[in-house]
Design an enzyme around this catalytic site. Structure first.
Site, short mmCIF file in Angstrom:
data_model
loop_
_atom_site.label_atom_id
_atom_site.label_comp_id
_atom_site.label_asym_id
_atom_site.label_seq_id
_atom_site.Cartn_x
_atom_site.Cartn_y
_atom_site.Cartn_z
N GLU A 38 -27.16 49.12 28.01
CA GLU A 38 -27.08 50.58 28.21
C GLU A 38 -28.38 51.26 27.78
O GLU A 38 -28.36 52.39 27.28
CB GLU A 38 -25.92 51.18 27.40
CG GLU A 38 -24.61 51.12 28.08
CD GLU A 38 -24.70 51.51 29.54
OE1 GLU A 38 -24.15 50.78 30.37
OE2 GLU A 38 -25.33 52.53 29.88
C1 LIG Z 1 -24.47 40.80 27.88
C2 LIG Z 1 -25.19 41.76 28.75
C3 LIG Z 1 -24.47 42.63 29.54
C4 LIG Z 1 -25.14 43.53 30.39
N1 LIG Z 1 -24.42 44.33 31.24
C5 LIG Z 1 -25.08 45.03 32.20
C6 LIG Z 1 -24.37 45.71 33.24
O1 LIG Z 1 -23.13 45.72 33.28
N2 LIG Z 1 -25.08 46.35 34.20
C7 LIG Z 1 -26.44 46.37 34.21
O2 LIG Z 1 -27.03 46.94 35.10
N3 LIG Z 1 -27.15 45.75 33.23
C8 LIG Z 1 -26.50 45.08 32.24
N4 LIG Z 1 -27.21 44.42 31.26
C9 LIG Z 1 -28.66 44.51 31.26
C10 LIG Z 1 -29.18 45.36 30.11
O3 LIG Z 1 -28.92 46.70 30.35
C11 LIG Z 1 -30.69 45.05 29.96
O4 LIG Z 1 -30.76 43.76 29.38
C12 LIG Z 1 -31.42 46.07 29.12
O5 LIG Z 1 -31.47 47.30 29.78
C13 LIG Z 1 -32.86 45.63 28.79
O6 LIG Z 1 -33.52 45.15 29.92
P1 LIG Z 1 -34.21 43.71 29.87
O7 LIG Z 1 -33.23 42.74 29.36
O8 LIG Z 1 -34.83 43.44 31.18
O9 LIG Z 1 -35.31 43.85 28.78
P2 LIG Z 1 -36.78 44.44 29.01
O10 LIG Z 1 -36.70 45.70 29.77
O11 LIG Z 1 -37.65 43.34 29.53
O12 LIG Z 1 -37.18 44.78 27.52
C14 LIG Z 1 -37.68 43.80 26.59
C15 LIG Z 1 -38.21 44.54 25.37
O13 LIG Z 1 -39.28 45.40 25.77
C16 LIG Z 1 -39.00 46.74 25.43
N5 LIG Z 1 -39.49 47.63 26.49
C17 LIG Z 1 -39.26 47.53 27.81
N6 LIG Z 1 -39.87 48.52 28.46
C18 LIG Z 1 -40.50 49.27 27.54
C19 LIG Z 1 -41.29 50.45 27.58
N7 LIG Z 1 -41.55 51.07 28.71
N8 LIG Z 1 -41.77 50.94 26.41
C20 LIG Z 1 -41.51 50.31 25.24
N9 LIG Z 1 -40.77 49.20 25.14
C21 LIG Z 1 -40.26 48.69 26.28
C22 LIG Z 1 -37.49 46.82 25.27
O14 LIG Z 1 -37.09 47.88 24.41
C23 LIG Z 1 -37.17 45.44 24.71
O15 LIG Z 1 -37.37 45.42 23.33
C24 LIG Z 1 -26.55 43.55 30.39
C25 LIG Z 1 -27.26 42.69 29.55
C26 LIG Z 1 -26.62 41.79 28.77
C27 LIG Z 1 -27.43 40.82 27.94
#
Ligand SMILES: Cc1cc2nc3c(=O)[nH]c(=O)nc-3n(C[C@H](O)[C@H](O)[C@H](O)COP(=O)(O)OP(=O)(O)OC[C@H]3O[C@@H](n4cnc5c(N)ncnc54)[C@H](O)[C@@H]3O)c2cc1C
Length: 618
Positions: free
Chosen positions: A455
């Site tokens: 989220e």
């Molecule tokens: C168990 C689980 C359930 C989920 N359920 C859903 C769902 O139902 N629907 C859905 O759509 N998604 C879902 N997600 C996805 C979840 O919302 C994302 O994992 C989350 O938004 C982070 O994206 P990412 O994993 O690609 O991490 P990234 O975006 O790659 O982030 C990695 C790190 O970099 C940081 N970061 C990234 N961009 C920036 C920036 N611009 N500035 C500073 N820091 C930054 C982040 O804060 C984090 O610390 C789920 C994930 C999991 C693990």
């Protein structure tokens, strides 16, 4: 051979505390029995909480550890949920817990948000993974209820609110996580006005399951030719099985499950890779029709607000049960003698609750759990006031809605961060036993870690707070927030018990206001890099100030009520506990606000200046 995992309930909730917040602190009674909550009285609210808690302990609580051990399975392209979930799903909707706040037009009971948020705490705390399937269906239905065409509302809302159909929220793609605008899913218009959807979404909670007869996916995709980034995204309704106008089911809609993730926690919740339109036969329609093309993000924000509050509440829910289980263990486990007999090897062993450090951990957990819960109830209280004042008092609506907007990132980020930390402290309180599956706290800790990530990670929440929310309404929402604290301080700074702590709160609120100005100054003076560097700290400062305020407000009420309680009545120690938790937080956590302010004033840029290769030589 490892010990079998038993289907027994280990969920605990403290309804005395919940009722204190609702009725004694936030005065929910003032809103009951009147529009729009005319069907609700205090008895109905209290009975709902008692009955829901009973349902949780009997139905989903016993499935928490077994579902964690069993997990979900992908068999022949379909997800099989853990044993017992199907019957629990049926029972959940028959009992009506999930539709308690839904508009009666769609089969709900129209309850206040304040009650709903506490019902959600019970459902989520008893079995977080199970709660997610219904939570996502609810959130998706709410988006259609608000933004859908009349036809879409009639087709989907009641079916989704009643659990006949499930729902999901499909944003994330391999290259589009926090960067939602990088989505590559595409939508191509068909001659009949529908769209053909193509794309792969990952990490989709409840992306497939065997609980409902259909699943309605809300999918962010870009119509061919639409602008790049978030501005060109449209939200599509994409059912797993195509639905006819009368609700009967047609053919499969070319949505397939590529895989399910193996995860650290919430193992009973299927986290899916979903492929849309591998065979070119996946059909969707924009939420709200073609008039709402490219409106996907504003629409999703509506769902995200609700979902973000729900995630903060997930944090509160497991933290609360972890804390309550830890108290029980600390009263039973005997270890070591009292410090007063530390030289006497024959002195009787005492329950660990008598040791100072265990007491410190228990009180720390109590203060944090009750503080973050108060924050969530405060938010819900503002939502209820908005509903009660709509059409009658525009200024009142603007004030309460402003506080809702401001508090959402706090409830999500501080609730989830603290929730995880409380679970970790609960393990520490147990010692080695807490690290084993004989007790529930290790699962709570594993389950809770995801709350600060999905989220929108907690950094995304912090940026939402400092980049959008502080300046909303020309800064009036933030000014009103600080102003409300100052009013409380003015009224209570000479209080015989909490007065000195209230004065500390006054200084913290002043410091907070000053640091909001510091962030603005960074924005305006070209020091943009400092804003994301310190955004999380600012969110923490604001949350700690808010929690201290709400705990002290509760303590002031408890102090008065305690005078009226007969000696020996359980409320005597209940109110004493409220005062102790507030004083502990004000003296042990609130000083962190001033510390963080000093850190911000230093403007340290080490993390920006260190060369990438300087982090490590490997
Ligand atoms: C168990 C689980 C359930 C989920 N359920 C859903 C769902 O139902 N629907 C859905 O759509 N998604 C879902 N997600 C996805 C979840 O919302 C994302 O994992 C989350 O938004 C982070 O994206 P990412 O994993 O690609 O991490 P990234 O975006 O790659 O982030 C990695 C790190 O970099 C940081 N970061 C990234 N961009 C920036 C920036 N611009 N500035 C500073 N820091 C930054 C982040 O804060 C984090 O610390 C789920 C994930 C999991 C693990």
């Amino acid at each position: 051979m490892s010990k079998p995992i038993q289907a027994i309930n280990r969920y605990k909730a403290d309804l005395r505390e919940v009722n204190f917040l609702l009725f004694e602190q936030f005065k929910l009674g003032e809103l009951l029995g009147k529009a729009p909550f005319e069907a609700w009285g205090e008895d109905e609210v209290r009975t709902s909480l008692t009955e829901c808690y009973r349902w949780c302990r009997e139905v989903v609580g016993p499935l928490n550890a077994t579902a964690d051990a069993q997990g979900c399975k992908l068999e022949n392209g379909a997800v099989k949920t853990p044993d017992g979930f199907k019957a629990a799903w049926k029972s959940l909707y028959e009992a009506g817990w999930k539709s308690i706040a839904v508009d009666p037009h769609y089969g709900g009971a129209g309850a206040p948000h304040s009650l709903q948020v506490m019902i959600e705490e019970l459902l989520s705390g008893a079995n977080t993974a199970f709660g997610m399937y219904a939570g996502l269906a609810y959130g998706a239905a709410e988006v259609i209820e608000i933004f859908g065409t009349q036809e879409q509302k009639e087709l989907y809302c009641q079916r989704m609110f009643s659990g006949k159909w499930g729902g999901t929220m499909c944003l994330t793609e391999p290259q589009a996580g926090s960067d939602v605008g990088a989505s590559k899913s595409v939508a191509t218009k068909n001659a009949d006005g529908t769209y053909t959807i193509r794309g792969t979404k990952i990490f989709i909670s409840g992306g497939d399951h065997d609980l409902a007869e259909n699943i309605v996916h809300l999918v962010l995709a870009r119509v061919e030719g639409a602008p790049a980034g978030t501005k060109g995204l449209t939200l599509f309704i994409v059912p797993k099985i195509r639905a006819n106008a009368d609700g009967s089911l047609g053919e499969s809609n070319d949505v397939s499950v590529g895989a399910i993730e193996h995860k650290m926690g919430i193992n009973g919740s299927a986290t899916c890779v979903l492929n849309f339109g591998e065979n070119g036969k996946c059909i969707g329609v924009p939420v709200g029709g073609d008039a709402k093309l490219n409106q996907g993000m504003p629409q999703m924000f509506k769902m995200m607000n609700g979902a973000r509050i729900a995630v903060g509440v997930q944090g509160i829910s497991v933290a609360s049960s972890a804390f309550l289980n830890a108290i029980e263990y600390a009263k039973e486990r005997k270890q070591g003698a009292s410090i007063t007999h530390w030289k006497d090897a024959t002195a009787p062993r005492v329950p660990i609750i008598e040791h100072a450090d265990v007491r410190r951990m228990l009180l720390d957990m109590k203060a944090r759990v009750e503080g973050i819960r108060a924050l969530a109830v405060k938010l819900a209280h503002h939502q209820d006031r908005v509903r009660a004042l709509e059409g009658k008092d525009e200024a009142g609506v603007a004030y309460h809605q402003g506080q809702v907007d401001l508090l959402v990132p706090l409830v999500k980020a501080y609730g989830s961060d603290q929730g995880f930390r409380v679970c970790e402290t609960a393990i520490q309180t147990y010692g080695g036993a807490g690290y084993t599956r004989d007790y529930p706290v290790e699962q709570y800790c594993r389950d809770a870690k995801i709350f600060s990530i999905y989220e929108g990670t907690n950094h995304i929440q912090a940026m939402d707070l400092v980049g959008r929310k502080l300046g909303q309404a020309g800064g009036a929402n933030m000014q009103a927030f600080v102003g409300d604290i100052q009013k409380f301080v003015a009224a209570n700074s000479t209080h015989p018990v909490i007065g000195p702590a209230v004065k500390k709160l006054g200084s913290a609120a002043e410091t907070l206001g000053g640091n909001a100005m510091r962030l603005l100054m960074w924005f305006q003076s070209g020091q943009m890099g400092l804003v994301p560097l310190y955004a999380n700290r600012f969110l923490e400062m604001m949350s700690e100030t808010a929690v201290a305020w709400l705990l002290l407000e509760g303590a002031a009420i408890a102090h008065e009520k305690k005078k009226t309680v007969a000696a020996g009545h359980p409320d005597e120690s209940f109110y004493a506990g409220k005062i102790a938790a507030a004083l502990y937080y004000a003296k042990n956590v609130l000083p962190g606000v001033e510390d963080k302010a000093r850190i911000l004033a230093e403007e340290d840029k080490s993390a920006l200046e260190i060369p990438d290769a300087g982090f490590a030589t490997v």
